[in-house]
Design an enzyme around this catalytic site. Sequence first.
Site, PDB file in Angstrom:
ATOM      1  CG  ASP A 203      -0.119   0.113   2.530  1.00 57.84           C
ATOM      2  OD1 ASP A 203       0.041   1.234   3.041  1.00 57.84           O
ATOM      3  OD2 ASP A 203       0.356  -0.927   3.032  1.00 57.84           O
ATOM      4  CB  SER A 204       0.990   4.275   0.632  1.00 54.07           C
ATOM      5  OG  SER A 204       1.354   5.630   0.521  1.00 54.07           O
ATOM      6  CB  ALA A 205       5.837   4.091   0.351  1.00 57.51           C
ATOM      7  CE1 TYR A 238       5.801   9.358  -3.612  1.00 53.19           C
ATOM      8  CE2 TYR A 238       4.905   9.484  -1.397  1.00 53.19           C
ATOM      9  CZ  TYR A 238       5.685  10.007  -2.402  1.00 53.19           C
ATOM     10  OH  TYR A 238       6.357  11.189  -2.186  1.00 53.19           O
ATOM     11  CG  HIS A 325      -3.300   7.528   0.552  1.00 56.26           C
ATOM     12  ND1 HIS A 325      -3.055   7.042  -0.717  1.00 56.26           N
ATOM     13  CD2 HIS A 325      -2.181   7.254   1.279  1.00 56.26           C
ATOM     14  CE1 HIS A 325      -1.837   6.526  -0.758  1.00 56.26           C
ATOM     15  NE2 HIS A 325      -1.292   6.633   0.448  1.00 56.26           N
TER      16      HIS A 325
END
Length: 351
Positions: A203-205, A238, A325
């Site tokens: 997730d994200s980064a 990200y 997010h």
Amino acid sequence: MASPVLLLVAALCALLVAAGETKEEAAVGVSAFRSRATDPNMEVKFDFSPFLIQYKSGRVQRFMGTTFVPPSLDARTGVASKDVIVDQGTGLRARIYRPSRRAVVGGGGGRLPVLLYFHGGAFVVESAFDPVYHSYLNALTARAGVVAVSVNYRLAPEHPLPAAYDDAWAALAWVLENARHGAGGEPWLSKHGDASRLFLAGDSAGGNIAHNLAMRAGQQGGGAARTAIRGVALLDPYFLGRYVSPGAGRAWGFICAGRYGTGHPYVNPAALPAAAWRALPPPRVLMTVSGQDRLGPFQRAYVDSLRGSGWRGEAQLYVTPGEGHCYFLNNLASPKAAMHMATLAAFINGS
């Protein structure tokens, strides 16, 4: 007009004198104030709030993601976890999750898909041992019926990119080596993991890391890595573009120590040529987008670029309206978070 600093010093002196301090004591107070103002251990070099602050001395003060929860046998899901060392040289560690024994026995001779997971946190905070990720991986392991390996990659700014990408590469090699039957390696992988059904997710980064790991496997990983990866799940990843806000550009420069611009394919995959997309090894990609995520346009551009490149796999786009997010990491029992996890589990299990 006097500067704000001088006015503040004057106010400090006045307060000290008013409190009955001598002139000499007041001077000591002013000196201490000035010392703090010029102390490199207190002077801010980069303010990356709400994540962290880096001071000119190099000291980093993190505001989140520093809590450690030990591995355990989760009473709610029956999932067991333990910590392992992946690379002694860099100190790279991971937490492995194994479903309940009943799930393992019912999983086709005990061989289960292997999930290599990367946590989020803007490359600068969080860990595989954080309570939020521990709870999420327990639930996901049980729901998807996988052996999960959650990687505790090194963080910026102490270890700017590409350190996290190198850690991901080392973790992939470690998983493939230890998941070989009878290899004598990590038993949860060698006994229960199916190395031919490997999934990357984050997730994200962590989604950014999963993508770049898949690209590296396609470009230089050889046959083992290419054929083992059956899918990549990018959960609100990200990604940026060439033209972003100055703040986003500064943050990315901080993460990578200025080595790569915002147009670099590491953070802007849409800049990749079609030939590079076609080298992406997995036959399936899942992209999840939260409707109120400011990164949403870049995430959708990823899917558009992948589909338009001539890549022969299947790209699935899953959108959750009205959420921000990575909302799915918290309140796992909420209907939207439960549906998000069900979608990810179905993707892993090929349905």
